[in-house]
Design an enzyme around this catalytic site. Structure first.
Site, mmCIF file in Angstrom:
data_model
loop_
_atom_site.group_PDB
_atom_site.id
_atom_site.type_symbol
_atom_site.label_atom_id
_atom_site.label_comp_id
_atom_site.label_asym_id
_atom_site.label_seq_id
_atom_site.Cartn_x
_atom_site.Cartn_y
_atom_site.Cartn_z
ATOM 1 N N TYR A 170 -9.252 65.536 -13.938
ATOM 2 C CA TYR A 170 -9.164 64.349 -14.804
ATOM 3 C C TYR A 170 -9.973 63.205 -14.184
ATOM 4 O O TYR A 170 -10.818 62.578 -14.839
ATOM 5 C CB TYR A 170 -7.698 63.945 -14.991
ATOM 6 C CG TYR A 170 -7.524 62.574 -15.594
ATOM 7 C CD1 TYR A 170 -7.957 62.308 -16.887
ATOM 8 C CD2 TYR A 170 -6.950 61.532 -14.862
ATOM 9 C CE1 TYR A 170 -7.815 61.039 -17.438
ATOM 10 C CE2 TYR A 170 -6.800 60.263 -15.405
ATOM 11 C CZ TYR A 170 -7.240 60.018 -16.692
ATOM 12 O OH TYR A 170 -7.105 58.757 -17.229
ATOM 13 N N SER A 187 -9.992 54.474 -14.969
ATOM 14 C CA SER A 187 -8.650 54.630 -14.379
ATOM 15 C C SER A 187 -8.670 54.406 -12.879
ATOM 16 O O SER A 187 -9.643 54.763 -12.192
ATOM 17 C CB SER A 187 -8.182 56.061 -14.655
ATOM 18 O OG SER A 187 -7.004 56.344 -13.934
ATOM 19 N N LYS A 224 -13.520 61.181 -15.389
ATOM 20 C CA LYS A 224 -13.654 59.722 -15.568
ATOM 21 C C LYS A 224 -14.782 59.182 -14.683
ATOM 22 O O LYS A 224 -15.551 58.305 -15.103
ATOM 23 C CB LYS A 224 -12.340 59.021 -15.216
ATOM 24 C CG LYS A 224 -11.237 59.223 -16.240
ATOM 25 C CD LYS A 224 -11.482 58.385 -17.490
ATOM 26 C CE LYS A 224 -10.416 58.640 -18.539
ATOM 27 N NZ LYS A 224 -10.708 58.019 -19.836
HETATM 28 P P1 NAD Z 1 -3.096 58.669 -25.439
HETATM 29 O O1 NAD Z 1 -3.158 60.143 -25.284
HETATM 30 O O2 NAD Z 1 -1.827 58.057 -25.937
HETATM 31 O O3 NAD Z 1 -4.277 58.187 -26.392
HETATM 32 C C1 NAD Z 1 -5.506 58.875 -26.494
HETATM 33 C C2 NAD Z 1 -5.840 59.026 -27.978
HETATM 34 O O4 NAD Z 1 -7.070 59.734 -28.090
HETATM 35 C C3 NAD Z 1 -4.782 59.825 -28.751
HETATM 36 O O5 NAD Z 1 -4.458 59.141 -29.938
HETATM 37 C C4 NAD Z 1 -5.480 61.150 -29.041
HETATM 38 O O6 NAD Z 1 -5.015 61.745 -30.236
HETATM 39 C C5 NAD Z 1 -6.933 60.720 -29.103
HETATM 40 N N1 NAD Z 1 -7.890 61.788 -28.813
HETATM 41 C C6 NAD Z 1 -7.844 62.681 -27.787
HETATM 42 N N2 NAD Z 1 -8.906 63.507 -27.851
HETATM 43 C C7 NAD Z 1 -9.642 63.113 -28.921
HETATM 44 C C8 NAD Z 1 -10.849 63.573 -29.505
HETATM 45 N N3 NAD Z 1 -11.508 64.633 -28.988
HETATM 46 N N4 NAD Z 1 -11.318 62.942 -30.585
HETATM 47 C C9 NAD Z 1 -10.659 61.871 -31.122
HETATM 48 N N5 NAD Z 1 -9.501 61.407 -30.624
HETATM 49 C C10 NAD Z 1 -9.005 62.014 -29.525
HETATM 50 O O7 NAD Z 1 -3.519 58.019 -24.057
HETATM 51 P P2 NAD Z 1 -3.453 56.511 -23.549
HETATM 52 O O8 NAD Z 1 -2.413 56.426 -22.524
HETATM 53 O O9 NAD Z 1 -3.419 55.590 -24.697
HETATM 54 O O10 NAD Z 1 -4.846 56.426 -22.796
HETATM 55 C C11 NAD Z 1 -6.022 55.931 -23.437
HETATM 56 C C12 NAD Z 1 -7.182 56.044 -22.486
HETATM 57 O O11 NAD Z 1 -6.883 55.318 -21.294
HETATM 58 C C13 NAD Z 1 -7.520 57.457 -22.036
HETATM 59 O O12 NAD Z 1 -8.920 57.586 -21.985
HETATM 60 C C14 NAD Z 1 -6.915 57.556 -20.657
HETATM 61 O O13 NAD Z 1 -7.599 58.466 -19.850
HETATM 62 C C15 NAD Z 1 -7.085 56.142 -20.152
HETATM 63 N N6 NAD Z 1 -6.102 55.768 -19.119
HETATM 64 C C16 NAD Z 1 -4.769 55.908 -19.386
HETATM 65 C C17 NAD Z 1 -3.835 55.587 -18.404
HETATM 66 C C18 NAD Z 1 -2.369 55.795 -18.635
HETATM 67 O O14 NAD Z 1 -1.627 55.892 -17.666
HETATM 68 N N7 NAD Z 1 -1.880 55.842 -19.873
HETATM 69 C C19 NAD Z 1 -4.280 55.094 -17.167
HETATM 70 C C20 NAD Z 1 -5.650 54.944 -16.945
HETATM 71 C C21 NAD Z 1 -6.549 55.290 -17.945
HETATM 72 C C1 WQD Z 2 4.339 56.908 -10.578
HETATM 73 C C2 WQD Z 2 5.233 57.070 -9.347
HETATM 74 C C3 WQD Z 2 5.335 59.325 -8.548
HETATM 75 C C4 WQD Z 2 7.377 60.950 -12.083
HETATM 76 C C5 WQD Z 2 -0.786 58.651 -13.244
HETATM 77 C C6 WQD Z 2 -2.140 59.245 -13.185
HETATM 78 C C7 WQD Z 2 -3.169 58.157 -13.190
HETATM 79 C C8 WQD Z 2 -2.961 57.190 -14.356
HETATM 80 C C9 WQD Z 2 -1.568 56.719 -14.464
HETATM 81 C C10 WQD Z 2 -4.379 57.874 -16.154
HETATM 82 C C11 WQD Z 2 4.642 57.993 -8.291
HETATM 83 C C12 WQD Z 2 6.687 58.873 -9.053
HETATM 84 C C13 WQD Z 2 6.757 60.125 -11.170
HETATM 85 C C14 WQD Z 2 8.658 61.501 -11.754
HETATM 86 C C15 WQD Z 2 8.579 60.314 -9.665
HETATM 87 N N1 WQD Z 2 -3.237 57.805 -15.616
HETATM 88 N N2 WQD Z 2 7.353 59.808 -9.989
HETATM 89 N N3 WQD Z 2 9.209 61.146 -10.550
HETATM 90 O O1 WQD Z 2 0.792 59.285 -10.593
HETATM 91 O O2 WQD Z 2 0.633 56.757 -10.296
HETATM 92 O O3 WQD Z 2 -0.595 57.829 -12.111
HETATM 93 O O4 WQD Z 2 -0.664 57.832 -14.428
HETATM 94 O O5 WQD Z 2 -5.434 57.508 -15.741
HETATM 95 O O6 WQD Z 2 -4.387 58.780 -13.270
HETATM 96 O O7 WQD Z 2 -2.267 60.007 -12.000
HETATM 97 O O8 WQD Z 2 1.845 57.687 -12.267
HETATM 98 O O9 WQD Z 2 3.940 57.592 -13.528
HETATM 99 O O10 WQD Z 2 3.096 59.850 -12.719
HETATM 100 O O11 WQD Z 2 3.964 58.196 -11.061
HETATM 101 O O12 WQD Z 2 9.130 60.039 -8.598
HETATM 102 O O13 WQD Z 2 9.249 62.278 -12.529
HETATM 103 O O14 WQD Z 2 6.449 57.686 -9.767
HETATM 104 O O15 WQD Z 2 5.455 60.138 -7.426
HETATM 105 O O16 WQD Z 2 5.037 57.475 -7.046
HETATM 106 P P1 WQD Z 2 0.678 57.949 -11.178
HETATM 107 P P2 WQD Z 2 3.242 58.392 -12.482
#
Ligand code: NAD
Ligand code: WQD
Length: 347
Positions: free
Chosen positions: A157, A133, A161
């Site tokens: 978090y 991430s 990672k």
């Molecule tokens: P999500 O929560 O929709 O998907 C994660 C999946 O993992 C879910 O289906 C959940 O049920 C499953 N899971 C959680 N714990 C588990 C366990 N112990 N055993 C088996 N399954 C388990 O999240 P997402 O948005 O699809 O994110 C996927 C990955 O990408 C995550 O590792 C997250 O940290 C990373 N990521 C997400 C974002 C984002 O903004 N969505 C950004 C950067 C990185």
């Molecule tokens: C985006 C922008 C907020 C909500 C997060 C995690 C990051 C990654 C992606 C997993 C920012 C603003 C938000 C609201 C707002 N996930 N905002 N009102 O914070 O960039 O990233 O998700 O790895 O680790 O930190 O994403 O969608 O929360 O925010 O004004 O109700 O929207 O301040 O500028 P962020 P976000």
């Protein structure tokens, strides 16, 4: 065509990636405990992929922290086709929750990854795509952010990672043969254009996009914009939003490169390289949905940076991949999903 294991494949990014990989002809085993997803997501992936491809998807309900569940999952792959690669999405991702429950985050994200890697080693599989991430970059010093920027996460978090990234470094250095891609996603949003699969957060969404779409559909009254005094052109925060289908295609490209090239450890940003402010997103969503998105500007949120945007050049160079979909596409497809599924999968 390869046999792949996808952890967390029922989740937001996992379900879209599973569809892209089925369409590419691969065989998939998904391991998910459905702690943040619904089996219905995978049923719809099968429906979108069509009857032939649907048969190439096997679902195992289980936990990445359980050696027995992992063994069961590896065993679910047909005997003549051992698992060639793992795509590891399973994990917890809510920043605020990680501050309140650090032990749970370290357990699922770090201990879960360690258990998975041990199972991979035991089953002779050394090819991995890992969901990292942009949160690793904390408050970035240089924007657009290159992969060489310092790793300085600012919440549990992000720490978890960063620890997995470190573990993967150590593992790759410990024995030859590992093929690993650490993909640092920026802000994944949107949905499959069919509106059949999409993001289904439980409770009040933490993230901007699902919140905005719930306001547009009438589930919530107004958006709170966290800060109107950031050093950005309109005063609201800037992020690099990436369409989830572009992200899914990025996984396919990373996998193809890992399987084709000699063993290596790749670390890549997956983003568009373009920044959009919160107010840009509000306007684009209003245009896509034809609905108003009332908002109020409130205080900044703890832990937010003014602007985070990817430098996506290394991914373009190494994977031959770049984003193809813009903010209007993200809003159109996200709105299509939201409108057709106002309460998500209803899980
Ligand atoms: P999500 O929560 O929709 O998907 C994660 C999946 O993992 C879910 O289906 C959940 O049920 C499953 N899971 C959680 N714990 C588990 C366990 N112990 N055993 C088996 N399954 C388990 O999240 P997402 O948005 O699809 O994110 C996927 C990955 O990408 C995550 O590792 C997250 O940290 C990373 N990521 C997400 C974002 C984002 O903004 N969505 C950004 C950067 C990185
Ligand atoms: C985006 C922008 C907020 C909500 C997060 C995690 C990051 C990654 C992606 C997993 C920012 C603003 C938000 C609201 C707002 N996930 N905002 N009102 O914070 O960039 O990233 O998700 O790895 O680790 O930190 O994403 O969608 O929360 O925010 O004004 O109700 O929207 O301040 O500028 P962020 P976000």
């Amino acid at each position: 065509m390869a046999q792949l294991l996808i952890t967390g494949g029922a989740g937001f990014i996992g379900s879209h990636t599973a569809l892209v990989l089925l369409e590419a002809g691969h065989n998939l085993v998904v391991l998910d405990n459905f702690s943040n997803s619904a089996p219905e997501a995978l049923r719809r992936v099968q429906e979108l992929a069509g009857p032939e491809a649907a048969q190439r998807l096997t679902v195992v309900e289980g936990d990445i922290r359980s050696a027995a569940d992992l063994d069961r999952t590896f065993a679910a792959a047909p005997g003549d086709q051992p698992v060639a690669a793992v795509i590891h999405f399973a994990g917890l991702k809510a920043v605020g929750e990680s501050v309140r429950e650090p032990l749970r985050y370290w357990d699922v994200n770090l201990a879960g990854s360690r258990q998975l890697l041990a199972a991979m080693q035991a089953h002779g599989c050394r090819t991995l795509v890992f969901s990292s991430s942009a949160t690793l970059y904390g408050y970035p010093e240089v924007v657009p952010i290159p992969e060489t920027a310092p790793i300085q996460p600012i919440n549990p978090y992000g720490h978890s990672k960063a620890a997995v990234e470190q573990l993967l470094d150590d593992l790759a250095a410990s024995e030859p043969g590992w093929r690993i891609a650490r993909l640092r996603y920026f802000n994944p949003v949107g949905a499959h254009p069919s509106g059949r699969i999409g993001e289904d957060p439980s409770g009040v969404p933490n993230n901007l996009f699902p919140f905005v779409s719930q306001v547009a559909v009438g589930r919530r009254a107004e958006l709170q914009v966290f800060g109107g005094d950031w050093p950005t052109p309109d005063g609201s925060g800037i992020r690099d939003y990436i369409h989830v289908m572009d992200l899914a295609e990025g996984h396919r490209a990373a996998l193809d490169v890992l399987l084709a090239e000699p063993p290596q450890l790749l670390t890549l940003n997956l983003g568009s390289g373009e920044g959009h402010s919160v107010l840009d997103v509000v306007r684009a969503f209003e245009a896509a949905s034809g609905r108003p998105v009332p908002f109020q500007i409130v205080a900044r949120r703890d832990g937010d940076a003014a602007s985070t945007v990817a430098d996506p050049r290394l991914a373009a160079e190494r994977l031959g991949w770049r984003t193809r979909r813009g903010l209007a596409d993200m809003c159109r497809d996200g709105w299509c999903w939201q409108q057709a599924n106002p309460h998500g999968y209803g899980h």
